[in-house]
Design an enzyme around this catalytic site. Sequence first.
Site, PDB file in Angstrom:
ATOM      1  N   LYS A  18       0.832  -1.208   0.000  1.00 36.11           N
ATOM      2  CA  LYS A  18       0.000   0.000   0.000  1.00 36.11           C
ATOM      3  C   LYS A  18       0.867   1.258   0.000  1.00 36.11           C
ATOM      4  O   LYS A  18       0.599   2.199  -0.740  1.00 36.11           O
ATOM      5  CB  LYS A  18      -0.901  -0.053   1.243  1.00 36.11           C
ATOM      6  CG  LYS A  18      -1.981   0.961   1.317  1.00 36.11           C
ATOM      7  CD  LYS A  18      -3.155   0.421   2.120  1.00 36.11           C
ATOM      8  CE  LYS A  18      -2.935   0.383   3.613  1.00 36.11           C
ATOM      9  NZ  LYS A  18      -3.145   1.690   4.273  1.00 36.11           N
ATOM     10  N   SER A  19       1.902   1.288   0.811  1.00 36.41           N
ATOM     11  CA  SER A  19       2.766   2.476   0.887  1.00 36.41           C
ATOM     12  C   SER A  19       3.440   2.741  -0.451  1.00 36.41           C
ATOM     13  O   SER A  19       3.510   3.887  -0.923  1.00 36.41           O
ATOM     14  CB  SER A  19       3.848   2.274   1.947  1.00 36.41           C
ATOM     15  OG  SER A  19       3.284   2.237   3.219  1.00 36.41           O
ATOM     16  N   ARG A  23       2.828   5.940  -3.389  1.00 37.85           N
ATOM     17  CA  ARG A  23       3.950   6.725  -3.915  1.00 37.85           C
ATOM     18  C   ARG A  23       4.102   6.531  -5.418  1.00 37.85           C
ATOM     19  O   ARG A  23       4.378   7.493  -6.159  1.00 37.85           O
ATOM     20  CB  ARG A  23       5.237   6.338  -3.171  1.00 37.85           C
ATOM     21  CG  ARG A  23       5.224   6.870  -1.731  1.00 37.85           C
ATOM     22  CD  ARG A  23       6.121   6.083  -0.816  1.00 37.85           C
ATOM     23  NE  ARG A  23       6.229   6.664   0.517  1.00 37.85           N
ATOM     24  CZ  ARG A  23       5.357   6.463   1.511  1.00 37.85           C
ATOM     25  NH1 ARG A  23       4.295   5.700   1.325  1.00 37.85           N
ATOM     26  NH2 ARG A  23       5.546   7.016   2.687  1.00 37.85           N
ATOM     27  N   ARG A 118      -7.992  12.132  12.778  1.00 36.01           N
ATOM     28  CA  ARG A 118      -6.546  11.850  12.898  1.00 36.01           C
ATOM     29  C   ARG A 118      -5.729  13.141  12.882  1.00 36.01           C
ATOM     30  O   ARG A 118      -6.058  14.093  12.187  1.00 36.01           O
ATOM     31  CB  ARG A 118      -6.118  10.862  11.805  1.00 36.01           C
ATOM     32  CG  ARG A 118      -6.819   9.520  12.013  1.00 36.01           C
ATOM     33  CD  ARG A 118      -6.366   8.478  11.052  1.00 36.01           C
ATOM     34  NE  ARG A 118      -4.973   8.126  11.261  1.00 36.01           N
ATOM     35  CZ  ARG A 118      -4.295   7.327  10.451  1.00 36.01           C
ATOM     36  NH1 ARG A 118      -4.878   6.812   9.385  1.00 36.01           N
ATOM     37  NH2 ARG A 118      -3.037   7.049  10.698  1.00 36.01           N
ATOM     38  N   GLN A 169       5.078   9.171   6.719  1.00 33.86           N
ATOM     39  CA  GLN A 169       4.080  10.067   6.105  1.00 33.86           C
ATOM     40  C   GLN A 169       4.518  11.510   6.257  1.00 33.86           C
ATOM     41  O   GLN A 169       4.460  12.296   5.311  1.00 33.86           O
ATOM     42  CB  GLN A 169       2.714   9.856   6.754  1.00 33.86           C
ATOM     43  CG  GLN A 169       2.114   8.496   6.433  1.00 33.86           C
ATOM     44  CD  GLN A 169       0.780   8.274   7.114  1.00 33.86           C
ATOM     45  OE1 GLN A 169       0.326   9.081   7.910  1.00 33.86           O
ATOM     46  NE2 GLN A 169       0.151   7.160   6.793  1.00 33.86           N
ATOM     47  N   ASP A 318       2.705  -1.235  11.748  1.00 34.89           N
ATOM     48  CA  ASP A 318       1.367  -1.667  11.311  1.00 34.89           C
ATOM     49  C   ASP A 318       1.069  -3.132  11.662  1.00 34.89           C
ATOM     50  O   ASP A 318      -0.061  -3.594  11.489  1.00 34.89           O
ATOM     51  CB  ASP A 318       1.218  -1.462   9.800  1.00 34.89           C
ATOM     52  CG  ASP A 318       1.213   0.027   9.437  1.00 34.89           C
ATOM     53  OD1 ASP A 318       0.892   0.858  10.315  1.00 34.89           O
ATOM     54  OD2 ASP A 318       1.537   0.351   8.281  1.00 34.89           O
ATOM     55  N   LYS A 345      -3.718   5.761  14.907  1.00 38.96           N
ATOM     56  CA  LYS A 345      -3.879   5.087  13.607  1.00 38.96           C
ATOM     57  C   LYS A 345      -5.377   5.073  13.248  1.00 38.96           C
ATOM     58  O   LYS A 345      -6.149   5.860  13.765  1.00 38.96           O
ATOM     59  CB  LYS A 345      -3.285   3.678  13.686  1.00 38.96           C
ATOM     60  CG  LYS A 345      -1.775   3.665  13.903  1.00 38.96           C
ATOM     61  CD  LYS A 345      -1.033   4.223  12.710  1.00 38.96           C
ATOM     62  CE  LYS A 345       0.462   4.252  12.936  1.00 38.96           C
ATOM     63  NZ  LYS A 345       1.181   4.970  11.881  1.00 38.96           N
ATOM     64  N   ARG A 349      -5.156   1.828  18.326  1.00 35.15           N
ATOM     65  CA  ARG A 349      -4.834   0.398  18.218  1.00 35.15           C
ATOM     66  C   ARG A 349      -4.313  -0.204  19.511  1.00 35.15           C
ATOM     67  O   ARG A 349      -4.238  -1.440  19.613  1.00 35.15           O
ATOM     68  CB  ARG A 349      -3.835   0.164  17.073  1.00 35.15           C
ATOM     69  CG  ARG A 349      -4.495   0.276  15.728  1.00 35.15           C
ATOM     70  CD  ARG A 349      -3.603  -0.180  14.590  1.00 35.15           C
ATOM     71  NE  ARG A 349      -4.348  -0.049  13.338  1.00 35.15           N
ATOM     72  CZ  ARG A 349      -3.781   0.162  12.157  1.00 35.15           C
ATOM     73  NH1 ARG A 349      -2.467   0.265  12.052  1.00 35.15           N
ATOM     74  NH2 ARG A 349      -4.524   0.254  11.075  1.00 35.15           N
ATOM     75  N   ARG A 393      -6.851  -3.474  10.249  1.00 38.26           N
ATOM     76  CA  ARG A 393      -5.819  -4.349  10.827  1.00 38.26           C
ATOM     77  C   ARG A 393      -6.307  -5.024  12.112  1.00 38.26           C
ATOM     78  O   ARG A 393      -5.877  -6.121  12.448  1.00 38.26           O
ATOM     79  CB  ARG A 393      -4.527  -3.581  11.054  1.00 38.26           C
ATOM     80  CG  ARG A 393      -3.990  -2.991   9.748  1.00 38.26           C
ATOM     81  CD  ARG A 393      -2.503  -2.845   9.708  1.00 38.26           C
ATOM     82  NE  ARG A 393      -2.125  -1.994   8.584  1.00 38.26           N
ATOM     83  CZ  ARG A 393      -1.982  -2.402   7.326  1.00 38.26           C
ATOM     84  NH1 ARG A 393      -2.172  -3.675   7.011  1.00 38.26           N
ATOM     85  NH2 ARG A 393      -1.639  -1.560   6.358  1.00 38.26           N
TER      86      ARG A 393
END
Length: 438
Positions: A18-19, A23, A118, A169, A318, A345, A349, A393
């Site tokens: 995903k990261s 990008r 967030r 990030q 994560d 997150k 979490r 997650r």
Amino acid sequence: MEPAPAPLGGEIAVPGDKSIGHRALLFAALADGEVQISGLSGGADNSRTARAIAALGAKVRREGDVVIVCGHGLDNLREPSATIDCGNSGTSMRLLAGLLSGQRFPSVLCGDESLSQRPMARITRPLKAMGAEISGRPGRHPGEVLPPLEIAGRRLAGCAHTLEVASAQVKSAILLAGLYAEGDTVVVEPGPSRDHTERMLSAMGAPITWRGHRVAVAPGGWDRTLSPAPVVVPGDPSSAAFAVVAALVRGALRVTVRGVCTNPTRTGFIDVLEQMGGAVLRERENERGEPTADLVIEGKADLCGTDVAGDTVVRAIDEIPVLAVAMALASGQSRVRDAGELRVKESDRIDATVAMLRAFGVTCEATADGFSVDGTAGKPFRACRIDARGDHRIAMAGAVAALCADGPVRIDDVANVATSYPRFAADMATLGATITPA
Ligand code: S3P
């Protein structure tokens, strides 16, 4: 879902990282020409970034499994005609905020209920120090900035930033702004956050250098060209972690997760599992921009408790919820420290993980920056009903725990599994675990 008949077995390929996907899309939109991206995750988060770059003028099309982005160059993004909706994706919002701060046009970024809570001051503060005009909603605490973000688009000046918390990030937002700033931009972090931005921008010809935890962008004298080159997105280690932990705790004839990104900034969870006595083999190792390997688990591990803190937390940030499931089945106590970031997150979490493990009958305690877990030494968990709190997650970690319960488990509020791993249930079925929609 049902407890899994041990042992698990089979081969899966998890969605693209995903990261790296975010990008690949963003940087392709800045390139001079067409970039072919293969292996991109079909998850909703990456789709948000794909829609955002389309709104900014990049042409995005799909040909079979390949997404093709036609960028018009670093300085040719177009003013979006509407607010850009980042959905559940913090990475989309934070990276876009950095990119959009130095444009010649205004923009607005919004998100879903979870993303709207967030913290964004971590990006608005350094971006403002570069001259950005960016504001959000005030939060409950002084200085807190929450989405939506309104960005005016201004001329930026490079500056040096020392981050209090390692965050890829935040680092990436600053570096993207740095591409548009006059003068050099430097980011120093206290730990090893993921370095995909540095690797990809550098491969495209951006004037970026990094060493240890210090990264610099020096755009002076650069021809402002980002060269288009094909990107192959490797498998997401954060998604692979669910099958890896499931195989270790349930036992595996042989479970293989193909083509997973093994960038050392992402493999903290493998180190933790190995520290606990679980062997994760790497086969068919390769290196194409990012290192990859097939992750293989054979047999059943007798896991023992461990302490996780410092840089390992950054490299496993994560994967902590699913590592907590492994800790809960290990012998002895485990502790996680230095993980206060988990509180901000997609859900809190720390609280969500502790609540989930308690529902399974595990003794555990939350702390300000982590938790402790008393392992059951393999004794089955109690069948229960758990609330994933809309966090993908937590939902998937709960599903892995459910494989080791003494009866059926129901997990509520799981729709956001689709943000990162839409095929999760199908992949678990391939390995021999049954997950049915309630
Ligand atoms: C990400 C960085 C990490 C991670 C997130 C993805 C990224 O967040 O938790 O899932 O792609 O840069 P932080 O930068 O907040 O640590």
